[in-house]
Design a protein around this motif. Structure first.
Motif, PDB file in Angstrom:
ATOM      1  N   UNK A 221       0.873  -1.163   0.000  1.00 49.00           N
ATOM      2  CA  UNK A 221       0.000   0.000   0.000  1.00 49.00           C
ATOM      3  C   UNK A 221       0.910   1.213   0.000  1.00 49.00           C
ATOM      4  N   UNK A 222       0.607   2.177  -0.835  1.00 53.21           N
ATOM      5  CA  UNK A 222       1.396   3.397  -0.919  1.00 53.21           C
ATOM      6  C   UNK A 222       0.535   4.517  -0.360  1.00 53.21           C
ATOM      7  N   UNK A 223       0.509   4.656   0.945  1.00 56.25           N
ATOM      8  CA  UNK A 223      -0.362   5.626   1.578  1.00 56.25           C
ATOM      9  C   UNK A 223       0.277   6.996   1.648  1.00 56.25           C
ATOM     10  N   UNK A 224      -0.559   8.022   1.562  1.00 54.92           N
ATOM     11  CA  UNK A 224      -0.138   9.410   1.717  1.00 54.92           C
ATOM     12  C   UNK A 224       0.945   9.812   0.725  1.00 54.92           C
ATOM     13  N   UNK A 225       0.640   9.696  -0.559  1.00 56.74           N
ATOM     14  CA  UNK A 225       1.586  10.067  -1.594  1.00 56.74           C
ATOM     15  C   UNK A 225       1.606  11.565  -1.861  1.00 56.74           C
ATOM     16  N   UNK A 226       0.790  12.311  -1.180  1.00 60.21           N
ATOM     17  CA  UNK A 226       0.767  13.780  -1.246  1.00 60.21           C
ATOM     18  C   UNK A 226       0.284  14.320  -2.585  1.00 60.21           C
ATOM     19  N   UNK A 227      -0.602  13.605  -3.267  1.00 61.01           N
ATOM     20  CA  UNK A 227      -1.262  14.181  -4.439  1.00 61.01           C
ATOM     21  C   UNK A 227      -2.237  15.215  -3.884  1.00 61.01           C
TER      22      UNK A 227
ATOM     23  N   UNK B  32      -5.257  17.881  -3.163  1.00 56.41           N
ATOM     24  CA  UNK B  32      -6.691  17.943  -3.436  1.00 56.41           C
ATOM     25  C   UNK B  32      -6.923  18.805  -4.668  1.00 56.41           C
ATOM     26  N   UNK B  33      -7.847  18.414  -5.511  1.00 53.58           N
ATOM     27  CA  UNK B  33      -8.161  19.163  -6.712  1.00 53.58           C
ATOM     28  C   UNK B  33      -7.307  18.797  -7.906  1.00 53.58           C
ATOM     29  N   UNK B  34      -6.295  17.948  -7.731  1.00 54.28           N
ATOM     30  CA  UNK B  34      -5.427  17.547  -8.840  1.00 54.28           C
ATOM     31  C   UNK B  34      -6.175  16.603  -9.777  1.00 54.28           C
ATOM     32  N   UNK B  35      -5.771  16.590 -11.026  1.00 52.49           N
ATOM     33  CA  UNK B  35      -6.290  15.647 -12.006  1.00 52.49           C
ATOM     34  C   UNK B  35      -5.204  14.609 -12.277  1.00 52.49           C
ATOM     35  N   UNK B  36      -5.535  13.349 -12.060  1.00 50.30           N
ATOM     36  CA  UNK B  36      -4.574  12.272 -12.244  1.00 50.30           C
ATOM     37  C   UNK B  36      -4.457  11.974 -13.737  1.00 50.30           C
ATOM     38  N   UNK B  37      -3.226  11.946 -14.232  1.00 51.40           N
ATOM     39  CA  UNK B  37      -2.973  11.706 -15.651  1.00 51.40           C
ATOM     40  C   UNK B  37      -2.422  10.314 -15.929  1.00 51.40           C
ATOM     41  N   UNK B  38      -1.638   9.765 -15.007  1.00 48.16           N
ATOM     42  CA  UNK B  38      -1.043   8.464 -15.246  1.00 48.16           C
ATOM     43  C   UNK B  38      -0.389   7.887 -14.010  1.00 48.16           C
ATOM     44  N   UNK B  39      -0.199   6.569 -14.041  1.00 45.54           N
ATOM     45  CA  UNK B  39       0.381   5.842 -12.913  1.00 45.54           C
ATOM     46  C   UNK B  39       1.417   4.862 -13.442  1.00 45.54           C
ATOM     47  N   UNK B  40       2.595   4.874 -12.823  1.00 43.12           N
ATOM     48  CA  UNK B  40       3.665   3.959 -13.193  1.00 43.12           C
ATOM     49  C   UNK B  40       4.146   3.209 -11.961  1.00 43.12           C
TER      50      UNK B  40
ATOM     51  N   UNK C 121      -9.130   1.425  -4.656  1.00 41.85           N
ATOM     52  CA  UNK C 121      -9.970   1.378  -3.457  1.00 41.85           C
ATOM     53  C   UNK C 121     -11.275   0.646  -3.675  1.00 41.85           C
ATOM     54  N   UNK C 122     -11.712   0.527  -4.942  1.00 41.17           N
ATOM     55  CA  UNK C 122     -12.943  -0.202  -5.245  1.00 41.17           C
ATOM     56  C   UNK C 122     -12.751  -1.277  -6.300  1.00 41.17           C
ATOM     57  N   UNK C 123     -11.759  -1.104  -7.174  1.00 41.37           N
ATOM     58  CA  UNK C 123     -11.582  -2.046  -8.284  1.00 41.37           C
ATOM     59  C   UNK C 123     -10.112  -2.300  -8.570  1.00 41.37           C
ATOM     60  N   UNK C 124      -9.833  -3.540  -9.017  1.00 43.69           N
ATOM     61  CA  UNK C 124      -8.514  -3.854  -9.558  1.00 43.69           C
ATOM     62  C   UNK C 124      -8.494  -3.457 -11.024  1.00 43.69           C
ATOM     63  N   UNK C 125      -7.341  -3.002 -11.500  1.00 41.44           N
ATOM     64  CA  UNK C 125      -7.165  -2.714 -12.917  1.00 41.44           C
ATOM     65  C   UNK C 125      -7.026  -4.029 -13.681  1.00 41.44           C
TER      66      UNK C 125
ATOM     67  N   UNK D 138     -10.863   4.916 -12.774  1.00 44.11           N
ATOM     68  CA  UNK D 138     -11.078   6.323 -12.434  1.00 44.11           C
ATOM     69  C   UNK D 138     -10.288   6.636 -11.175  1.00 44.11           C
ATOM     70  N   UNK D 139      -9.683   7.834 -11.144  1.00 43.02           N
ATOM     71  CA  UNK D 139      -8.832   8.218 -10.021  1.00 43.02           C
ATOM     72  C   UNK D 139      -9.179   9.623  -9.538  1.00 43.02           C
ATOM     73  N   UNK D 140      -9.097   9.799  -8.238  1.00 46.56           N
ATOM     74  CA  UNK D 140      -9.186  11.109  -7.605  1.00 46.56           C
ATOM     75  C   UNK D 140      -7.902  11.268  -6.787  1.00 46.56           C
ATOM     76  N   UNK D 141      -7.612  12.458  -6.299  1.00 46.00           N
ATOM     77  CA  UNK D 141      -6.446  12.579  -5.418  1.00 46.00           C
ATOM     78  C   UNK D 141      -6.513  11.629  -4.222  1.00 46.00           C
ATOM     79  N   UNK D 142      -7.692  11.445  -3.654  1.00 44.95           N
ATOM     80  CA  UNK D 142      -7.843  10.554  -2.495  1.00 44.95           C
ATOM     81  C   UNK D 142      -7.533   9.112  -2.857  1.00 44.95           C
TER      82      UNK D 142
END
Length: 135
Positions: free
Chosen positions: A4-10, A12-20, A42-46, A76-80
Motif C-alpha cells: 500500500x502506498x499511503x499518503x503520496x501527497x497528491x 486535493x483538486x489535482x487531475x490524475x494523468x497516469x500511474x507507473x 480502493x474499489x476495483x482492480x485494474x 477512475x482516479x481522484x487525489x484521495x
C-alpha cells in the motif's frame, strides 16, 4: 499484494494523468508475458499489465516500468484514491519461472494541479527556485 502506498501527497483538486510502477526485481526465467501487475483504486482492480521486458535472472536485478505517465490502468482516479493506491503482483498469469525477488517497488503518479484563485502581490517579492508560472 505488493504494498500500500499511503499518503503520496497528491494535492486535493489535482487531475490524475497516469500511474507507473517502478520495480526493481529479478527472477528465475520470469518473462514479460508471464509476470503481470495490477493497481487498485480502493474499489476495483485494474486489468493486468505485463512488464515492458523480460526480467533479469537472480542475483542481478532489473529496473522495470509498468504503466505510464498517461496510463490510468482503465480506472477512475481522484487525489484521495491515488494517495491510497495498492499495487499487486498477479501470479495467475505465471508463464515463466516461479520465483521472484523484489528489491523495491516505487510508484510515480503524474498529475496536474487545480488552477484557480488569484494571488495579489502589493509589495515584496515572490521567489520561485524552479517550476513555472502560468498566467
Amino acid at each position: 499484494k505488493l504494498n500500500d502506498f499511503n499518503n503520496l501527497a497528491v494535492p486535493a483538486g489535482a487531475t490524475i494523468l497516469g500511474i507507473e510502477l517502478l520495480i526493481d526485481m529479478a527472477g528465475g526465467s520470469l518473462t514479460k508475458g508471464g509476470t503481470y501487475f495490477k493497481v487498485n483504486n480502493g474499489t476495483s482492480d485494474s486489468s493486468a499489465k505485463a512488464a515492458n521486458e523480460n526480467f533479469t535472472s537472480f542475483p542481478t536485478f532489473s529496473n522495470m516500468t509498468v504503466g505510464g505517465s498517461e496510463d490510468l490502468w482503465g480506472l477512475s482516479w481522484t487525489p484521495t484514491t491515488a494517495n491510497d493506491i495498492t499495487a499487486k503482483w498477479d501470479v495467475s498469469f505465471d508463464l515463466g519461472g516461479t520465483t521472484a525477488y523484489f528489491d523495491h517497488v516505487r510508484i510515480r503518479i503524474t498529475f496536474t494541479e487545480s488552477v484557480g484563485g488569484k494571488i495579489t502581490l502589493s509589495s515584496g517579492r515572490i521567489v520561485i527556485p524552479q517550476g513555472k508560472i502560468i498566467l
